[in-house]
Design a protein around this motif. Structure first.
Motif, PDB file in Angstrom:
ATOM      1  N   TRP A 103      -6.193  -7.675  -2.178  1.00  0.00           N
ATOM      2  CA  TRP A 103      -6.524  -6.500  -1.066  1.00  0.00           C
ATOM      3  C   TRP A 103      -5.272  -6.137  -0.564  1.00  0.00           C
ATOM      4  O   TRP A 103      -5.005  -4.996  -0.168  1.00  0.00           O
ATOM      5  CB  TRP A 103      -7.138  -7.516   0.080  1.00  0.00           C
ATOM      6  CG  TRP A 103      -8.660  -7.609  -0.049  1.00  0.00           C
ATOM      7  CD1 TRP A 103      -9.421  -8.685  -0.605  1.00  0.00           C
ATOM      8  CD2 TRP A 103      -9.549  -6.415  -0.389  1.00  0.00           C
ATOM      9  NE1 TRP A 103     -10.672  -8.525  -0.717  1.00  0.00           N
ATOM     10  CE2 TRP A 103     -10.866  -7.411  -0.241  1.00  0.00           C
ATOM     11  CE3 TRP A 103      -9.794  -5.299  -0.192  1.00  0.00           C
ATOM     12  CZ2 TRP A 103     -12.102  -6.701  -0.503  1.00  0.00           C
ATOM     13  CZ3 TRP A 103     -10.978  -4.626  -0.147  1.00  0.00           C
ATOM     14  CH2 TRP A 103     -12.176  -5.284  -0.671  1.00  0.00           C
ATOM     15  N   PHE A 132      -3.724  -3.597  -2.744  1.00  0.00           N
ATOM     16  CA  PHE A 132      -4.598  -2.335  -2.883  1.00  0.00           C
ATOM     17  C   PHE A 132      -4.210  -1.237  -1.578  1.00  0.00           C
ATOM     18  O   PHE A 132      -3.984  -0.480  -1.640  1.00  0.00           O
ATOM     19  CB  PHE A 132      -5.820  -2.641  -2.868  1.00  0.00           C
ATOM     20  CG  PHE A 132      -6.964  -1.571  -2.662  1.00  0.00           C
ATOM     21  CD1 PHE A 132      -7.001  -0.481  -3.818  1.00  0.00           C
ATOM     22  CD2 PHE A 132      -7.708  -1.376  -1.504  1.00  0.00           C
ATOM     23  CE1 PHE A 132      -7.900   0.643  -3.669  1.00  0.00           C
ATOM     24  CE2 PHE A 132      -8.584  -0.272  -1.768  1.00  0.00           C
ATOM     25  CZ  PHE A 132      -8.666   0.766  -2.771  1.00  0.00           C
ATOM     26  N   LEU A 133      -4.199  -2.199  -0.467  1.00  0.00           N
ATOM     27  CA  LEU A 133      -4.121  -1.358   0.757  1.00  0.00           C
ATOM     28  C   LEU A 133      -2.615  -0.935   0.925  1.00  0.00           C
ATOM     29  O   LEU A 133      -2.105   0.330   1.389  1.00  0.00           O
ATOM     30  CB  LEU A 133      -4.133  -2.560   2.146  1.00  0.00           C
ATOM     31  CG  LEU A 133      -5.563  -2.907   2.200  1.00  0.00           C
ATOM     32  CD1 LEU A 133      -5.721  -3.886   3.448  1.00  0.00           C
ATOM     33  CD2 LEU A 133      -6.316  -1.740   2.616  1.00  0.00           C
ATOM     34  N   ASP A 181      -0.810   0.211  -1.607  1.00  0.00           N
ATOM     35  CA  ASP A 181      -0.701   1.424  -2.520  1.00  0.00           C
ATOM     36  C   ASP A 181      -1.370   2.417  -1.804  1.00  0.00           C
ATOM     37  O   ASP A 181      -0.831   3.616  -1.838  1.00  0.00           O
ATOM     38  CB  ASP A 181      -1.518   1.083  -3.936  1.00  0.00           C
ATOM     39  CG  ASP A 181      -0.978   0.257  -4.811  1.00  0.00           C
ATOM     40  OD1 ASP A 181       0.383   0.063  -4.563  1.00  0.00           O
ATOM     41  OD2 ASP A 181      -1.472  -0.467  -5.577  1.00  0.00           O
ATOM     42  N   ILE A 182      -2.495   2.383  -0.996  1.00  0.00           N
ATOM     43  CA  ILE A 182      -3.082   3.405  -0.175  1.00  0.00           C
ATOM     44  C   ILE A 182      -2.170   3.726   0.718  1.00  0.00           C
ATOM     45  O   ILE A 182      -1.870   4.879   1.057  1.00  0.00           O
ATOM     46  CB  ILE A 182      -4.324   2.864   0.524  1.00  0.00           C
ATOM     47  CG1 ILE A 182      -5.321   2.604  -0.611  1.00  0.00           C
ATOM     48  CG2 ILE A 182      -4.938   3.933   1.336  1.00  0.00           C
ATOM     49  CD1 ILE A 182      -6.074   3.649  -1.282  1.00  0.00           C
ATOM     50  N   VAL A 183      -1.602   2.959   1.745  1.00  0.00           N
ATOM     51  CA  VAL A 183      -0.563   3.283   2.806  1.00  0.00           C
ATOM     52  C   VAL A 183       0.550   4.144   2.112  1.00  0.00           C
ATOM     53  O   VAL A 183       1.061   5.033   2.629  1.00  0.00           O
ATOM     54  CB  VAL A 183      -0.203   2.070   3.592  1.00  0.00           C
ATOM     55  CG1 VAL A 183       1.034   2.429   4.561  1.00  0.00           C
ATOM     56  CG2 VAL A 183      -1.480   1.390   4.204  1.00  0.00           C
ATOM     57  N   ALA A 215       0.834   5.643  -0.836  1.00  0.00           N
ATOM     58  CA  ALA A 215       0.512   7.187  -1.260  1.00  0.00           C
ATOM     59  C   ALA A 215       0.391   8.159  -0.098  1.00  0.00           C
ATOM     60  O   ALA A 215       0.657   9.224  -0.165  1.00  0.00           O
ATOM     61  CB  ALA A 215      -0.789   6.858  -2.004  1.00  0.00           C
ATOM     62  N   ILE A 216      -0.075   7.605   0.876  1.00  0.00           N
ATOM     63  CA  ILE A 216      -0.209   8.365   2.301  1.00  0.00           C
ATOM     64  C   ILE A 216       0.965   8.875   2.882  1.00  0.00           C
ATOM     65  O   ILE A 216       1.260  10.131   3.064  1.00  0.00           O
ATOM     66  CB  ILE A 216      -1.318   7.839   3.269  1.00  0.00           C
ATOM     67  CG1 ILE A 216      -2.610   7.757   2.832  1.00  0.00           C
ATOM     68  CG2 ILE A 216      -1.310   8.499   4.804  1.00  0.00           C
ATOM     69  CD1 ILE A 216      -3.613   6.814   3.817  1.00  0.00           C
ATOM     70  N   TRP A 258       2.619  11.211   0.416  1.00  0.00           N
ATOM     71  CA  TRP A 258       1.930  12.419   0.581  1.00  0.00           C
ATOM     72  C   TRP A 258       2.542  13.274   1.740  1.00  0.00           C
ATOM     73  O   TRP A 258       3.002  14.270   1.768  1.00  0.00           O
ATOM     74  CB  TRP A 258       0.751  12.364   0.684  1.00  0.00           C
ATOM     75  CG  TRP A 258       0.044  13.867   0.671  1.00  0.00           C
ATOM     76  CD1 TRP A 258      -0.286  14.580  -0.209  1.00  0.00           C
ATOM     77  CD2 TRP A 258      -0.578  14.467   1.954  1.00  0.00           C
ATOM     78  NE1 TRP A 258      -0.887  15.941   0.262  1.00  0.00           N
ATOM     79  CE2 TRP A 258      -1.233  15.602   1.799  1.00  0.00           C
ATOM     80  CE3 TRP A 258      -0.888  13.908   3.094  1.00  0.00           C
ATOM     81  CZ2 TRP A 258      -1.760  16.165   2.639  1.00  0.00           C
ATOM     82  CZ3 TRP A 258      -1.449  14.533   4.225  1.00  0.00           C
ATOM     83  CH2 TRP A 258      -2.050  15.871   4.071  1.00  0.00           C
TER      84      TRP A 258
END
Length: 53
Positions: free
Chosen positions: A30, A33-34, A36-38, A40-41, A44
């Motif tokens: 978890w 995964f979190l 990686d999401i943060v 990536a944002i 970007w």
């Protein structure tokens, strides 16, 4: 059909709850995964700010 979806969700939650240790630090899937999401944002957003034409 609903029980299949519930079983799949339960399996995914169980999979993501697995913890592992790297160089003395313990992570769960978890957390990875979190992160990686943060990341990536943020990447970007930085790309849009600095590399936007």
């Amino acid at each position: 059909m609903i029980s299949d979806v519930a079983a799949l969700f339960s399996w995914v939650v169980e999979l993501f709850s697995i913890e592992f240790t790297v160089y003395g630090f313990t992570f769960s899937m978890w957390q990875v995964f979190l992160f990686d999401i943060v990341a990536a944002i943020i990447g970007w957003i930085l790309g849009e700010v600095f590399l936007d034409d």
